[in-house]
Each structure stands twice: as structure tokens, then as C-alpha cells.
Motif scaffolding. Structure first.
Motif, PDB file in Angstrom:
ATOM      1  N   LYS A 287      -7.389 -11.103  -0.105  1.00  0.00           N
ATOM      2  CA  LYS A 287      -7.851 -12.034   0.935  1.00  0.00           C
ATOM      3  C   LYS A 287      -6.872 -12.118   2.099  1.00  0.00           C
ATOM      4  N   LEU A 288      -5.623 -12.436   1.846  1.00  0.00           N
ATOM      5  CA  LEU A 288      -4.670 -12.606   2.940  1.00  0.00           C
ATOM      6  C   LEU A 288      -4.426 -11.305   3.692  1.00  0.00           C
TER       7      LEU A 288
ATOM      8  N   ALA B 151       7.118 -19.503  -8.427  1.00  0.00           N
ATOM      9  CA  ALA B 151       6.271 -18.855  -7.414  1.00  0.00           C
ATOM     10  C   ALA B 151       7.070 -17.827  -6.621  1.00  0.00           C
ATOM     11  N   PRO B 152       6.431 -16.713  -6.215  1.00  0.00           N
ATOM     12  CA  PRO B 152       7.118 -15.679  -5.429  1.00  0.00           C
ATOM     13  C   PRO B 152       7.173 -16.015  -3.936  1.00  0.00           C
ATOM     14  N   PHE B 153       6.957 -17.262  -3.591  1.00  0.00           N
ATOM     15  CA  PHE B 153       7.035 -17.732  -2.201  1.00  0.00           C
ATOM     16  C   PHE B 153       7.419 -19.208  -2.249  1.00  0.00           C
TER      17      PHE B 153
ATOM     18  N   LEU C 176      -3.131 -17.106  -5.777  1.00  0.00           N
ATOM     19  CA  LEU C 176      -2.278 -17.021  -4.585  1.00  0.00           C
ATOM     20  C   LEU C 176      -1.059 -16.150  -4.865  1.00  0.00           C
ATOM     21  N   ALA C 177      -0.517 -16.280  -6.064  1.00  0.00           N
ATOM     22  CA  ALA C 177       0.647 -15.470  -6.437  1.00  0.00           C
ATOM     23  C   ALA C 177       0.292 -14.004  -6.609  1.00  0.00           C
ATOM     24  N   ASN C 178      -0.991 -13.705  -6.809  1.00  0.00           N
ATOM     25  CA  ASN C 178      -1.445 -12.327  -7.024  1.00  0.00           C
ATOM     26  C   ASN C 178      -1.866 -11.624  -5.736  1.00  0.00           C
ATOM     27  N   GLN C 179      -1.681 -12.259  -4.598  1.00  0.00           N
ATOM     28  CA  GLN C 179      -2.112 -11.670  -3.337  1.00  0.00           C
ATOM     29  C   GLN C 179      -1.334 -10.382  -3.022  1.00  0.00           C
ATOM     30  N   THR C 180      -2.052  -9.382  -2.498  1.00  0.00           N
ATOM     31  CA  THR C 180      -1.378  -8.144  -2.097  1.00  0.00           C
ATOM     32  C   THR C 180      -0.463  -8.377  -0.898  1.00  0.00           C
ATOM     33  N   LEU C 181      -0.812  -9.365  -0.063  1.00  0.00           N
ATOM     34  CA  LEU C 181       0.077  -9.839   0.989  1.00  0.00           C
ATOM     35  C   LEU C 181       0.421 -11.276   0.632  1.00  0.00           C
ATOM     36  N   LEU C 182       1.628 -11.509   0.177  1.00  0.00           N
ATOM     37  CA  LEU C 182       2.005 -12.842  -0.270  1.00  0.00           C
ATOM     38  C   LEU C 182       2.038 -13.830   0.898  1.00  0.00           C
ATOM     39  N   PRO C 183       1.655 -15.072   0.649  1.00  0.00           N
ATOM     40  CA  PRO C 183       1.753 -16.082   1.711  1.00  0.00           C
ATOM     41  C   PRO C 183       3.202 -16.330   2.089  1.00  0.00           C
TER      42      PRO C 183
END
Length: 354
Positions: A99-100, A55-57, A23-30
Motif C-alpha cells: 500500500k505505502l 516496531a521497525p519505525f 503496517l510493520a509488513n509494508q514493503t515501504l515502511l512508514p
């Protein structure tokens, strides 16, 4: 677009850190991660809380005051989300980095209520294995009812418009297909609601590694089409009667929602869904009769009626032509059996003469 992640946890310490890192590696962060824990007795909560510190979010962690089980746990997590969209997240999988981003792109299309995608089943070491998670076909085009009756996708590959939360949180849900004593799981419920009121968008790529480790709440199915075909023939009229009863429950649930003041913005769509499931109920009752009668003329008349009314479009899960061909085979097989049975006395007579 702000996408919240709703993660339901329960004794997931073994694999959850790998999922959190994906989740932290998402190109679009949650926008946020909401975790609701259902009474874990291992280190699940401690792992999540340590992750939250770096976490970055934003990460919100909440322990359920009492056990809700997996469906209730996921819906509670969704109820605490504050983003524009909500994506369900299992504790033991791994998300592809884009994914996101892919979900957001599909969600931006007008009228979209839900985005679904394929998954890649893997073993405990993330090596691909055979099988498939719960999914169904998605009709091309826009607007509601793009899934077949009873059709749904496993929760781990779904994301939906948060504006639909008032609908999603309504109780009671329609019954579970396997045991009518229980309410339907969160994924069946959410998919049915989203499909009734808006357009479901399908991404034809695997965006998740779906880990199989022997303790999954719902694993992948290994049965092929031939197996399902033989199983449905074996159960015959009883299966269609049971599904007809379920369709009636779906219809009654949508009708109740349509008449609930809190659901007024979706009243027309919900009423249409209720009508659809009433027609599905009638279709399945007709197929139950088709498989319970034995006279060729009776079966042929019932089959012709189903065809002329276009009833096969209400076939649950599988494409309409599968059901039509199956029923045609049933009718023609009786003709074959009649010919065989009528030829047996003649063959016996010739044998005596010889």
C-alpha cells in the motif's frame, strides 16, 4: 518519501494488533506511526505500547485530554505527524503489503495533493463480502477539481500532502451533509480541500481489507444504483433544495479560507473552489424548481436552460449524464401522463357508446 500514518483509536483492542502488524509488513515502511486515543477503556493503548517497543519505525502514542470523537481524533493525529505525506489509518483493517509503496509512487507525480484507492470489504475473518466504502469518480487529467462537487473517499483509503495541514486544521469546517448541526467528517473535509488546491490521484486497486464487524463508525453501503435513483426521485425538490443549501455553505467556507492570511498560498485555488460551489448552488436550485413545477412547458423550459448552460457539469457525486437522463425522463413522463389523461375521456365515451 517520508509517509506518516495517522491512526485514531477508541476501544479497538479486538483487531488492532492485526492492523499494526500489517503496517510493520509494508514493503515501504512508514516514517512514523502517530496514534491518538480517544479515551479507550479496553487494552487498546497497552497493545499499541507493546507494539511500539518492537516496531521497525517510530511510534508516537498520545491520549486525548478530552473526547474528540472520530473526526476530531483523526485530525489531531494528523496534526502531530511530521512526515512529508500523511495516510489515515483505521484501527480494525488490514493493509496490503505494498500500500505505502503504491501511494508513494502516485504521490511523486507533479502537483499531487492526495492519493486515494479502492478497498475490499471483508468480514471479521477477512473473507470478502459485498459492498463499498464511500468513494466517487475521479476525472482524468491533472489539476484541481477532479472530484465532483461533494465528492469524497472514506478516510481509510486516503493519503495527502502534509504541506496542506494548515488548511486541513482550519475551523469551522463546512456542515455535515446528513446533519447541518455538526461539522463535516475529516474525510469529507480533507478530500474537498485537497481537490480544491491540487490533483487527486486514483489507484484502481484495493489496497486495504476493510473489516466489517457491526461496530464500524461508517460501514459499507449495500444500496445499488436503482435504489439510490428511486430514493432521489421520491425526495424530489426538497432534496435538491437541501443540497443547494449545503453547496452554499461549501462556497462560503472556501471563500472564508481564501480570505484567511494563513491560507494565502492557496488563495487563488480556494477562490476558484468558492465559485464552483456557488455555481453548484445555482444548479441545484434550478433542479429543485424543475421538480416542483408541474406544467409541461415550465419543466421543458427549465430543462432546456440547464442543458444550454452546461449546468449538469456541477452535478454532485453521480456523473452528469445520470442527472440529465433523469430530468429528461421527468419531462417526457409528463408528456406520457398528459396523453394518458387525455385518452381516458375518449375511452370512456367509446365504452358508453358500445
Amino acid at each position: 518519501m517520508r509517509i506518516s500514518i495517522a491512526m485514531a483509536t477508541y476501544n479497538g483492542a479486538k483487531y488492532i494488533l492485526e492492523q499494526l502488524q500489517s503496517l510493520a509488513n509494508q514493503t515501504l515502511l512508514p516514517y512514523e506511526l502517530v496514534v491518538t486515543d480517544d479515551g479507550s477503556t479496553d487494552d487498546t493503548l497497552a497493545i499499541v505500547e507493546r507494539f511500539a517497543e518492537r516496531a521497525p519505525f517510530t511510534v508516537h502514542v498520545s491520549a486525548n485530554p478530552q473526547r474528540l470523537n472520530f473526526a476530531g481524533n483523526f485530525l489531531r493525529a494528523a496534526s502531530l505527524c511530521t512526515g512529508d505525506w500523511i495516510a489515515f489509518c483505521d484501527q480494525d483493517d488490514v493493509w496490503r503489503e505494498d500500500k505505502l509503496e503504491r501511494v508513494a509512487r502516485a504521490a511523486s507525480l507533479p502537483g499531487t495533493s492526495m492519493v486515494v484507492h479502492r478497498i475490499q470489504p471483508v468480514d471479521t475473518e477477512l473473507r470478502p463480502v459485498s459492498g463499498r466504502a464511500a468513494e466517487c469518480r475521479v476525472r482524468r487529467g491533472d489539476g484541481p477539481e477532479r472530484l465532483p462537487p461533494f465528492g469524497y473517499f472514506a478516510g481509510l483509503c486516503t493519503a495527502f500532502d502534509a504541506a496542506l495541514l494548515p488548511l486541513m486544521l482550519m475551523r469551522p469546517r463546512f456542515p455535515d451533509a446528513h446533519d447541518h448541526a455538526y461539522e463535516a467528517a475529516h474525510d469529507k473535509w480533507v478530500c474537498s480541500i485537497a481537490d480544491a488546491v491540487g490533483a487527486v490521484r486514483y489507484i484502481r486497486e484495493s489496497l486495504i481489507l476493510y473489516r466489517q464487524h457491526g461496530a464500524n463508525t461508517c460501514g459499507v453501503a449495500q444500496h445499488d444504483l436503482e435504489h439510490r435513483w428511486k430514493q432521489s426521485v421520491a425526495t424530489g425538490a426538497a432534496s435538491y433544495q437541501a443540497n443547494a443549501d449545503l453547496a452554499s455553505q461549501y462556497g462560503a467556507t472556501f471563500e472564508r479560507l481564501a480570505n484567511t492570511p494563513a491560507c494565502a498560498p492557496w488563495k487563488a485555488q480556494l477562490e476558484r473552489a468558492a465559485v464552483r460551489y456557488r455555481r453548484t448552488h445555482a444548479y441545484l436550485l434550478a433542479r429543485a424548481r424543475l421538480y416542483s413545477v408541474h406544467g409541461f412547458g415550465s419543466r421543458l423550459a427549465l430543462f432546456a436552460s440547464l442543458c444550454l448552460r452546461g449546468s449538469y457539469r456541477f452535478n454532485p457525486i453521480r456523473p452528469a449524464h445520470h442527472a440529465l437522463l433523469k430530468d429528461l425522463y421527468l419531462v417526457l413522463a409528463q408528456v406520457r401522463d398528459r396523453r394518458v389523461s387525455s385518452s381516458e375521456p375518449e375511452a370512456a365515451s367509446l365504452q358508453r357508446k358500445s
